[in-house]
Design a protein around this motif. Structure first.
Motif, short mmCIF file in Angstrom:
data_model
loop_
_atom_site.label_atom_id
_atom_site.label_comp_id
_atom_site.label_asym_id
_atom_site.label_seq_id
_atom_site.Cartn_x
_atom_site.Cartn_y
_atom_site.Cartn_z
N ARG A 99 0.82 -1.20 0.00
CA ARG A 99 0.00 0.00 0.00
C ARG A 99 0.86 1.25 0.00
N SER A 100 0.25 2.36 -0.42
CA SER A 100 0.94 3.65 -0.39
C SER A 100 0.84 4.21 1.02
N LEU A 101 1.96 4.14 1.75
CA LEU A 101 1.94 4.57 3.15
C LEU A 101 1.77 6.08 3.28
N VAL A 102 1.90 6.81 2.19
CA VAL A 102 1.70 8.25 2.26
C VAL A 102 0.26 8.56 2.65
N LEU A 103 -0.66 7.59 2.43
CA LEU A 103 -2.06 7.79 2.80
C LEU A 103 -2.25 7.89 4.31
N LEU A 104 -1.27 7.40 5.07
CA LEU A 104 -1.35 7.53 6.52
C LEU A 104 -1.30 8.99 6.94
N GLY A 105 -0.71 9.82 6.09
CA GLY A 105 -0.63 11.23 6.38
C GLY A 105 -1.77 12.03 5.77
N SER A 106 -2.69 11.34 5.11
CA SER A 106 -3.80 12.02 4.46
C SER A 106 -4.94 12.26 5.45
N THR A 107 -5.65 13.35 5.25
CA THR A 107 -6.83 13.61 6.05
C THR A 107 -8.06 13.08 5.30
N LEU A 108 -9.09 12.75 6.06
CA LEU A 108 -10.34 12.30 5.44
C LEU A 108 -11.19 13.52 5.13
N ASP A 109 -10.73 14.33 4.17
CA ASP A 109 -11.44 15.54 3.78
C ASP A 109 -12.42 15.20 2.66
N LEU A 110 -13.71 15.26 2.98
CA LEU A 110 -14.73 14.89 2.02
C LEU A 110 -15.26 16.08 1.22
N SER A 111 -14.66 17.25 1.42
CA SER A 111 -15.18 18.46 0.78
C SER A 111 -15.15 18.36 -0.74
N LEU A 240 -7.54 20.14 11.50
CA LEU A 240 -6.32 19.34 11.54
C LEU A 240 -5.76 19.11 10.13
N ASP A 241 -4.43 19.17 10.02
CA ASP A 241 -3.78 18.76 8.78
C ASP A 241 -3.63 17.24 8.76
N GLN A 242 -3.34 16.65 9.90
CA GLN A 242 -3.28 15.20 10.10
C GLN A 242 -3.80 14.92 11.50
N GLY A 243 -4.26 13.69 11.71
CA GLY A 243 -4.67 13.35 13.07
C GLY A 243 -5.23 11.95 13.18
N TYR A 244 -4.81 11.25 14.22
CA TYR A 244 -5.41 9.95 14.53
C TYR A 244 -5.31 9.70 16.04
N VAL A 245 -6.13 8.77 16.52
CA VAL A 245 -6.17 8.39 17.92
C VAL A 245 -5.61 6.98 18.05
N LEU A 246 -4.79 6.77 19.06
CA LEU A 246 -4.27 5.43 19.36
C LEU A 246 -4.65 5.11 20.81
N VAL A 247 -5.51 4.11 20.98
CA VAL A 247 -5.99 3.71 22.30
C VAL A 247 -5.34 2.38 22.67
N GLU A 248 -4.72 2.32 23.85
CA GLU A 248 -4.16 1.08 24.33
C GLU A 248 -5.15 0.44 25.27
N GLN A 249 -5.62 -0.75 24.88
CA GLN A 249 -6.65 -1.43 25.66
C GLN A 249 -6.01 -2.46 26.58
N GLN A 250 -6.50 -2.50 27.81
CA GLN A 250 -5.97 -3.44 28.79
C GLN A 250 -6.60 -4.81 28.58
N PRO A 251 -5.78 -5.86 28.35
CA PRO A 251 -6.33 -7.20 28.15
C PRO A 251 -7.12 -7.65 29.36
N LEU A 268 -3.26 11.22 21.23
CA LEU A 268 -3.64 11.91 20.00
C LEU A 268 -2.37 12.29 19.26
N HIS A 269 -2.32 11.99 17.98
CA HIS A 269 -1.17 12.31 17.13
C HIS A 269 -1.66 13.26 16.05
N LEU A 270 -1.23 14.54 16.14
CA LEU A 270 -1.83 15.59 15.33
C LEU A 270 -0.79 16.43 14.61
#
Length: 352
Positions: A99-111, A240-251, A268-270
């Motif tokens: 996959r094109s990893l550059v998409l990880l830096g893309s925003t979900l802009d639906l405009s 946001l120009d970029q942004g995602y949430v990373l949640v660490e769940q306790q087993p 939050l990674h923004l």
């Protein structure tokens, strides 16, 4: 979850027996929980039994999942007591590598997609009118106005939960569980409908294809990180120009010690215009809330620290125990790539 239960002992593998230091090659050492094993299905036998090959060794196993001879599997050890249990996982690393990893830096802009759908066509009607009401409403809710309205609402505290449910990163799982109505109200379902309806429109196909690829890349990232331990999803927020949430769940059943049960950890990674890259780490436990802000430089960290009192006034629901500000933030996409691809794995295929 599709699982496999070995009916014979798993032979020692170099990946974990070598870590024993003095372990002998013929010693029976159970693989540790979380270990990833590669297997091939050699034979399908009666009674949901299969002959597998793991590291050159053959073993008999049972599984309710339908397997076919020649099928390549990636198995993760989820339990060793009272017997070894393996979970079938996708070969996510291989899928991500293509996959094109550059998409990880893309925003979900639906405009842009929304503009294409609402623009009048050659027959005088806008393509948007061809969408189902569910897809139309879902698409509109992800526009800047819709997202801002959710954030500003009284239910803003439930924003992240609502966002995850509406993105459709669990679309396939919802459909498998019979949740057709809930699945149909997700962004991924709406994008799939648009892709089908306008497959002959080059502009719309390109726009919706990029959005779908971004969502699917986060789904693959979820699998690579481990569905039981981490939860990751993008933040399609207008500021946001970029942004995602990373949640660490306790087993389940893993408290780690007194006072750690019920602990919640997420980050939050923004990236924001003017402020640059930003990582915010949250830890909520019985004492209260701990927050750490990481910015690109000490100067920017000092600037954000000037708003500490406003932050304390805005926070409700849990007492703020500690807040700190420092540098060290990196590009959100780069941080995610480092998590997805361990140092011993390479993204490039260097074989001839």
């Amino acid at each position: 979850m599709s699982t496999i239960t070995p009916l014979s002992s798993i032979p020692p593998l170099g990946s974990y027996t070598s870590r024993q230091g003095t372990g002998r090659p013929d010693s029976q050492v159970a693989p540790p929980t979380g270990e990833i094993l590669k297997a091939m299905v050699l034979e399908a036998r009666s009674g949901e039994r299969y002959l597998l090959e793991i590291a050159g060794n053959r073993l008999l196993a049972s599984s309710q999942a339908r397997l076919t001879p020649g099928q390549q599997l990636q198995l993760q050890v989820v339990s060793t007591q009272p017997q070894v249990e393996l979970k079938i996982v996708s070969d996510v690393f291989s899928a991500l590598s293509g996959r094109s990893l550059v998409l990880l830096g893309s925003t979900l802009d639906l405009s842009a997609l929304f503009a294409s759908l609402t623009k009048g066509g050659s027959e005088g009607g806008a393509p948007f009118s061809r969408l189902s009401s569910s897809s139309g409403e879902t698409l509109a809710s992800f526009l800047p106005q819709g997202m801002q309205a959710i954030i500003n609402s009284r239910e803003g505290g439930e924003f992240l939960r609502t966002l995850f449910d509406r993105l459709g990163l669990n679309l396939e799982s919802l459909l498998a569980q019979g949740g057709k109505e809930q699945a149909g109200q997700t962004l991924k379902a709406a994008l799939l409908e648009i892709a089908h309806l306008f497959q002959h429109s080059e502009r719309i196909s390109e726009q919706v294809g990029k959005l779908l690829a971004t969502l699917e890349l986060f789904q693959l990232a979820q699998l690579q990180l481990g569905q039981e331990r981490f939860l990751i999803f993008p933040l399609p927020l207008p500021f946001l120009d970029q942004g995602y949430v990373l949640v660490e769940q306790q087993p389940e059943g893993e408290s780690g010690g007194e006072g750690e049960a019920g602990e919640h950890h997420f980050s939050l990674h923004l990236s924001l215009t003017g402020l640059g890259h930003l990582r915010i780490v949250f830890l909520l436990n019985q004492e209260g809330l701990f927050i750490r802000f990481h910015l690109e430089s000490k100067e920017k960290a000092a600037f954000v620290a000037g708003f500490e009192e406003q932050l304390k006034e805005a926070l409700t629901g849990a007492p703020l125990v500690s807040v700190s500000f420092s540098d060290g933030a990196d590009d959100p996409a780069s941080e995610l790539v480092r998590r997805l691809f361990p140092s011993e794995q390479t993204i490039l295929d260097t074989t001839v």
